[in-house]
Design an enzyme around this catalytic site. Structure first.
Site, PDB file in Angstrom:
ATOM      1  N   ASP A 225       1.690 -10.780  -5.136  1.00 37.35           N
ATOM      2  CA  ASP A 225       2.312 -12.010  -5.628  1.00 37.35           C
ATOM      3  C   ASP A 225       2.754 -11.909  -7.083  1.00 37.35           C
ATOM      4  OD1 ASP A 225       3.235 -14.597  -5.544  1.00 37.35           O
ATOM      5  OD2 ASP A 225       1.293 -15.520  -5.162  1.00 37.35           O
ATOM      6  N   ASP A 286       8.152  -4.172   2.722  1.00 42.17           N
ATOM      7  CA  ASP A 286       8.438  -4.495   4.113  1.00 42.17           C
ATOM      8  C   ASP A 286       8.886  -5.942   4.265  1.00 42.17           C
ATOM      9  OD1 ASP A 286       7.516  -1.949   5.163  1.00 42.17           O
ATOM     10  OD2 ASP A 286       5.506  -2.626   4.631  1.00 42.17           O
TER      11      ASP A 286
END
Length: 633
Positions: A225, A286
């Protein structure tokens, strides 16, 4: 070519369509004969700039549960007893439907206990058990542990402990890899976390060691994050939050994580600015977040808020716009677009709940439950409808209907946020229609011929209602405000046609419809040199009934005076080559407005194949691509 009466008889079952095509077109028969031993010329593999992992090659994101629904309302880390109660509920109520991962989330400043190398040992200091215990607890229930943490974070407790050293570098203390005062979110959260300074000796070992640490704990999913804050220190709403570390250092850090993760760990990138058309994230991740946080949930977070693009995270506020705006980057081997968490109980109606899950499904997003056992009430059904989940399992990643080739950030009318479609590996289609309006009931539709390029009628099934509508020529629904419809569409023809306009694009290949004569909504152009980094390519997911060599037919335009060449290959989802790369020559069609068919052959394995066509460095010329057909019956 002209289809004769024999082709019409094929639709009545008197002869096969393959036989009809052979009779109507000698070139098709020649392509069939190629299966008897002719070997196409080989070619160099296409250059890809994406991470291209087994995770993205498999299609959509994971099904899982996240603690956000507890931590956000309480603005606190989840207590361990609440974590356990929710895991047990997940195991009994949702794991049988495929939700096999429980993942932590933020509120992590209170995790100060670390290994000798500065790696946190549990989600929070108040927890009795460590990561290893909970990974084993989940494994006993045939589930996995996902972890929220950024390997660029260093807890101040490790910095202040002179006995803590970088893994593999006993000569470097943890304190040596941070800069004085370089806190994550300066003066927010008590200055408990530092950022790693990637220019310092030992930084690479620390970052990659963190990833390896979680891999050894059997963690297959790492949610990383606040990446925008690291890159330039700016938040679009708050302003300056910490020191900027710069683009070069940001890309370096992502590369280290990518390298360490390999195919053993799915890398989820959260809050990236996605500068330069998401080039750094495409190469190293991804999954990417494409909208603002789920926050308190409900319709406003799903469809409301700011509708226009900004060149900073979040580029678009809601997932409807975010999925639409980044749909040119989704698909097999590219990026999984993450629409963030869903809290079913925060929506005002079942219609809104269906819309939320339908949007995540058609866009290929993870479906992340953030409700709790204590607040979901009677709404858990929306996450477990078998036919909806079957589309996810089959690898559905759809796109919105494109009206032209202009980026959505430049022209908001270029793509339709309320009409979506995607093609499954068996050649069937999924269509999703939405009404984002607040007041009026509206009719929405997609034409099979005009929009999807389906010749004739197709069998239509309402997925949510589990109701067959028989043969139709369009998907159509009258939708109340905030409602949706989800259809499974099966064309009635034996030759399976896969459309480039709805496939996966990379390397600058993109949608367009600026030349007439194509089938469906458009075609893919920019299969040429000199576009984005990496070779321009299109990838199709194809389900073959058995291993063998199959006849293929490409519909293309080549407006150049000379022939062009492309590289074609088929691979398994794990990247193992099934056939190719082979060089295929596309003769000139004399004009970009003129379309031709080229026949060939390709070996496929039984099951899923990723068929890719692209313009490699050793190729010449360029083409526009409309579709590829395979005789799979």
């Amino acid at each position: 070519m002209a289809i004769t009466r024999r082709a019409l008889l094929a639709s009545s079952g008197l002869i096969s369509l393959a036989t009809a095509l052979e009779l109507a077109d000698p070139a098709y028969a020649a392509a069939q004969s190629m299966t008897q031993g002719a070997t196409p010329p080989s070619a160099a593999p296409l250059a890809r700039v994406s991470r291209n992992s087994t995770w993205t090659r498999s299609g959509p994101g994971p099904l899982y549960w996240n603690i956000y629904g507890w931590s956000f309302p309480h603005n606190a880390p989840i207590p361990e007893d609440e974590w356990k109660a929710n895991i047990d509920w997940l195991a009994s109520d949702f794991a049988p439907s495929g939700y096999e991962m429980a993942c932590t989330d933020g509120w992590i400043e209170g995790s100060s206990r670390t290994t000798e190398h500065g790696y946190i040992t549990s989600y929070n200091d108040s927890w009795t058990h460590d990561w290893a215990y909970w990974a084993a607890y989940l494994a006993q229930r045939k589930m996995t542990l996902g972890v929220y943490y950024n390997p660029l974070w260093v807890h101040k407790a490790a910095v202040e402990d002179p006995t803590k050293t970088v893994v593999g570098r006993p000569d470097i203390k943890i304190a040596d890899i941070v800069a004085e005062g370089d806190f994550f979110a300066r003066d927010i959260g008590g200055n408990t976390l530092y950022w790693v300074d990637v220019t310092k000796p030992g930084a690479k070992e620390y970052v990659q060691g963190y990833v390896e640490y979680f891999k050894r704990l059997a963690v297959p999913f790492l949610r990383i994050d606040f990446l925008s804050w690291y890159e330039d220190g700016m938040d679009a709403n708050i302003g300056r939050v910490n020191a900027a570390h710069g683009r070069e250092n940001y890309v370096t850090a992502l590369h280290w994580m990518n390298e360490a993760a390999g195919d053993a760990m799915e890398v989820s990138l959260v809050m990236p600015h996605l500068f330069d058309n998401a080039a750094a994230e495409l190469a190293n991740g991804d999954m990417v977040r494409i909208n603002a946080d789920a926050d308190k949930g409900g319709w406003e977070r799903l469809s409301g808020g700011r509708q226009n693009w900004q060149n900073a995270w979040p580029n678009w506020f809601n997932p409807f716009c975010g999925f639409t705006g980044w749909s040119h980057r989704n698909g097999r081997g590219q990026l999984i677009l993450d629409g963030d968490f869903l809290r079913a109980h925060t929506f005002a109606s079942d219609a809104e709940r269906k819309t939320a899950v339908t949007l995540m499904t058609i866009a290929g997003s993870p479906i992340a439950i953030a409700d709790l056992y204590s607040d979901i009430g009677p709404h858990g059904w929306v996450f477990t409808q078998p036919e909806v989940l079957d589309l996810h399992r089959k690898g559905l990643v759809g796109k919105p209907l494109y009206h032209n080739g202009t980026p959505y950030s430049v022209d908001p009318s270029s793509r339709d946020t309320e009409r979506w479609a995607g093609q499954l590996p068996d050649g069937s289609w999924v269509v999703a229609l939405f009404n984002r309006g607040d007041t009026a009931t509206v009719d929405k539709s997609l034409s099979f011929a005009r929009d999807l390029g389906i010749a004739g009628s197709a069998k239509v099934r309402d997925v949510w209602a589990r109701r067959d509508f028989g043969l139709r020529t369009e998907a159509k629904a009258s939708l109340a405000p905030h409602a949706c419809a989800l259809f499974h569409v099966v064309p009635q023809r034996q030759v399976t046609r896969f459309h480039a306009a709805w496939a996966t694009w990379a390397g600058g290949a993109n949608f367009n419809n600026n030349h007439p004569g194509y089938d469906g909504s458009g075609f893919v152009d920019k299969l040429e040199a000199g576009g984005e980094p990496g070779d321009a390519l299109v990838t199709f997911a194809v389900q073959a009934p058995k291993a063998g060599t199959y006849a293929v037919r490409w519909r293309y335009a080549n407006g150049l005076a000379a022939s062009s060449t492309m590289t074609v290959s088929s691979e398994r989802a794990d990247g193992t080559v099934v056939d190719g790369p082979q060089r295929v020559t596309f003769p000139s069609t004399t004009s970009w407005d003129s379309w031709g068919n080229l026949n060939g052959s390709l070996r496929l394995q039984a099951g899923l194949n990723l068929v890719t066509i692209g313009r490699g460095a050793s190729n010449v010329g360029a083409i526009n691509l409309n579709w590829v057909e395979l005789q799979l019956g």
